[in-house]
Write a protein that holds these residues in place. Structure first.
Motif, PDB file in Angstrom:
ATOM      1  N   ASP A  39      36.385  33.921  37.248  1.00 47.00           N
ATOM      2  CA  ASP A  39      35.492  34.856  37.941  1.00 47.00           C
ATOM      3  C   ASP A  39      35.972  36.297  37.979  1.00 47.00           C
ATOM      4  O   ASP A  39      35.245  37.170  38.451  1.00 47.00           O
ATOM      5  CB  ASP A  39      35.286  34.396  39.400  1.00 47.00           C
ATOM      6  CG  ASP A  39      34.759  32.985  39.496  1.00 47.00           C
ATOM      7  OD1 ASP A  39      33.915  32.604  38.657  1.00 47.00           O
ATOM      8  OD2 ASP A  39      35.197  32.257  40.408  1.00 47.00           O
ATOM      9  N   GLY A  40      37.214  36.542  37.580  1.00 46.32           N
ATOM     10  CA  GLY A  40      37.732  37.898  37.634  1.00 46.32           C
ATOM     11  C   GLY A  40      38.133  38.340  39.042  1.00 46.32           C
ATOM     12  O   GLY A  40      38.199  39.536  39.316  1.00 46.32           O
ATOM     13  N   TYR A  41      38.411  37.379  39.934  1.00 45.80           N
ATOM     14  CA  TYR A  41      38.895  37.714  41.271  1.00 45.80           C
ATOM     15  C   TYR A  41      40.328  37.229  41.389  1.00 45.80           C
ATOM     16  O   TYR A  41      40.593  36.067  41.074  1.00 45.80           O
ATOM     17  CB  TYR A  41      38.053  37.048  42.363  1.00 45.80           C
ATOM     18  CG  TYR A  41      38.622  37.308  43.748  1.00 45.80           C
ATOM     19  CD1 TYR A  41      38.354  38.498  44.406  1.00 45.80           C
ATOM     20  CD2 TYR A  41      39.472  36.391  44.366  1.00 45.80           C
ATOM     21  CE1 TYR A  41      38.899  38.759  45.661  1.00 45.80           C
ATOM     22  CE2 TYR A  41      40.016  36.648  45.610  1.00 45.80           C
ATOM     23  CZ  TYR A  41      39.732  37.827  46.250  1.00 45.80           C
ATOM     24  OH  TYR A  41      40.288  38.092  47.479  1.00 45.80           O
ATOM     25  N   PRO A  42      41.205  38.071  41.824  1.00 44.93           N
ATOM     26  CA  PRO A  42      41.005  39.479  42.148  1.00 44.93           C
ATOM     27  C   PRO A  42      40.782  40.306  40.884  1.00 44.93           C
ATOM     28  O   PRO A  42      41.192  39.915  39.801  1.00 44.93           O
ATOM     29  CB  PRO A  42      42.301  39.867  42.859  1.00 44.93           C
ATOM     30  CG  PRO A  42      43.328  38.917  42.334  1.00 44.93           C
ATOM     31  CD  PRO A  42      42.600  37.639  42.042  1.00 44.93           C
ATOM     32  N   VAL A  43      40.121  41.435  41.070  1.00 41.33           N
ATOM     33  CA  VAL A  43      39.792  42.300  39.936  1.00 41.33           C
ATOM     34  C   VAL A  43      41.069  42.670  39.190  1.00 41.33           C
ATOM     35  O   VAL A  43      41.131  42.594  37.969  1.00 41.33           O
ATOM     36  CB  VAL A  43      39.034  43.561  40.420  1.00 41.33           C
ATOM     37  CG1 VAL A  43      38.843  44.548  39.290  1.00 41.33           C
ATOM     38  CG2 VAL A  43      37.698  43.171  41.034  1.00 41.33           C
ATOM     39  N   ASN A  44      42.090  43.073  39.905  1.00 42.95           N
ATOM     40  CA  ASN A  44      43.394  43.406  39.318  1.00 42.95           C
ATOM     41  C   ASN A  44      44.388  42.313  39.713  1.00 42.95           C
ATOM     42  O   ASN A  44      44.671  42.141  40.904  1.00 42.95           O
ATOM     43  CB  ASN A  44      43.900  44.757  39.838  1.00 42.95           C
ATOM     44  CG  ASN A  44      42.960  45.883  39.483  1.00 42.95           C
ATOM     45  OD1 ASN A  44      42.440  45.957  38.376  1.00 42.95           O
ATOM     46  ND2 ASN A  44      42.717  46.767  40.428  1.00 42.95           N
ATOM     47  N   SER A 144      30.047  43.786  42.654  1.00 43.17           N
ATOM     48  CA  SER A 144      29.706  42.959  41.491  1.00 43.17           C
ATOM     49  C   SER A 144      29.989  41.472  41.717  1.00 43.17           C
ATOM     50  O   SER A 144      29.584  40.646  40.903  1.00 43.17           O
ATOM     51  CB  SER A 144      30.469  43.445  40.262  1.00 43.17           C
ATOM     52  OG  SER A 144      31.873  43.353  40.487  1.00 43.17           O
ATOM     53  N   ASP A 145      30.649  41.110  42.819  1.00 40.97           N
ATOM     54  CA  ASP A 145      30.951  39.702  43.096  1.00 40.97           C
ATOM     55  C   ASP A 145      29.741  39.044  43.752  1.00 40.97           C
ATOM     56  O   ASP A 145      29.684  38.836  44.964  1.00 40.97           O
ATOM     57  CB  ASP A 145      32.191  39.588  43.981  1.00 40.97           C
ATOM     58  CG  ASP A 145      32.716  38.169  44.067  1.00 40.97           C
ATOM     59  OD1 ASP A 145      31.966  37.214  43.731  1.00 40.97           O
ATOM     60  OD2 ASP A 145      33.875  37.995  44.477  1.00 40.97           O
ATOM     61  N   ALA A 146      28.761  38.702  42.937  1.00 39.20           N
ATOM     62  CA  ALA A 146      27.468  38.203  43.423  1.00 39.20           C
ATOM     63  C   ALA A 146      27.599  36.919  44.232  1.00 39.20           C
ATOM     64  O   ALA A 146      26.888  36.740  45.223  1.00 39.20           O
ATOM     65  CB  ALA A 146      26.520  37.991  42.242  1.00 39.20           C
ATOM     66  N   SER A 147      28.498  36.013  43.843  1.00 44.62           N
ATOM     67  CA  SER A 147      28.606  34.753  44.588  1.00 44.62           C
ATOM     68  C   SER A 147      29.185  34.984  45.981  1.00 44.62           C
ATOM     69  O   SER A 147      28.742  34.362  46.950  1.00 44.62           O
ATOM     70  CB  SER A 147      29.427  33.717  43.814  1.00 44.62           C
ATOM     71  OG  SER A 147      30.742  34.181  43.598  1.00 44.62           O
ATOM     72  N   ALA A 148      30.153  35.889  46.124  1.00 45.21           N
ATOM     73  CA  ALA A 148      30.704  36.191  47.443  1.00 45.21           C
ATOM     74  C   ALA A 148      29.654  36.883  48.306  1.00 45.21           C
ATOM     75  O   ALA A 148      29.474  36.542  49.476  1.00 45.21           O
ATOM     76  CB  ALA A 148      31.954  37.061  47.321  1.00 45.21           C
TER      77      ALA A 148
END
Length: 182
Positions: A39-44, A144-148
């Motif tokens: 999902d790309g979380y965390p972004v960094n 951009s984190d639509a599910s959250a």
């Protein structure tokens, strides 16, 4: 042959939320890596993921287990200088400073454990702890984190504002700021 960790046909998976211990950090980092990959979380990705989960502002943290395996995590922290939601909520409520708010964060659920209500359980636990401490739960989430975003809105959290946060000299990120209702 049945997998011992999976419930038998017709059985419900056993869900549990409990305080995180230091011994849980390795499993939490493994789940976080799965979430980051998918999902790309965390972004960094943090240099020290265990430290990222246990920052100096942390008040409490919990893990969720599904059939005895750690599958989720959430933390509750004091407001940090770069958190937008506490200041927005405090300003709106006429409370001086962000000290009356607690930041819900570091929430993630293993991809394989989704659909079991784990996120809701973790949110309920962190929200309850904030209220027991006479603090109002708030959070910032990357837009951009639509599910959250969908989870917070499904739980009835109120969108305070959408702001831009500077994460580095060359990177600005759009963030939604939410507060629990009530």
């Amino acid at each position: 042959m049945n997998d011992a960790s999976a419930p038998a046909a017709g059985e419900r998976a056993v869900r549990q939320v409990r305080r995180r211990t230091d011994a849980d950090l390795g499993a939490c980092v493994q789940v976080l890596a799965e979430v980051h990959e998918r999902d790309g979380y965390p972004v960094n990705w943090p240099d020290h993921p265990g430290g990222w989960l246990s920052g100096p502002e942390l008040l409490a943290a919990w893990v969720a287990e599904l059939d005895g395996r750690i599958v989720g995590h959430i933390g509750l922290s004091r407001a940090a200088a770069d958190d937008a939601a506490p200041a927005l909520w405090s300003s709106r409520e006429g409370v001086s400073g962000a000290a009356a708010a607690a930041v819900v964060g570091r929430l993630f659920v293993a991809p394989a454990a989704r659909g079991h209500g784990i996120g809701e359980l973790l949110m309920a636990r962190a929200t309850r702890e904030a209220r027991e401490r006479d603090l109002h739960p708030v959070l910032d989430v990357v837009a951009s984190d639509a599910s959250a975003v969908a989870l917070y809105e499904r739980l009835g959290w109120e969108l305070l504002a959408t702001v831009e946060q500077r994460w580095s000299p060359r990177r600005t990120v759009t963030v939604h700021c939410y507060a629990a209702t009530g």
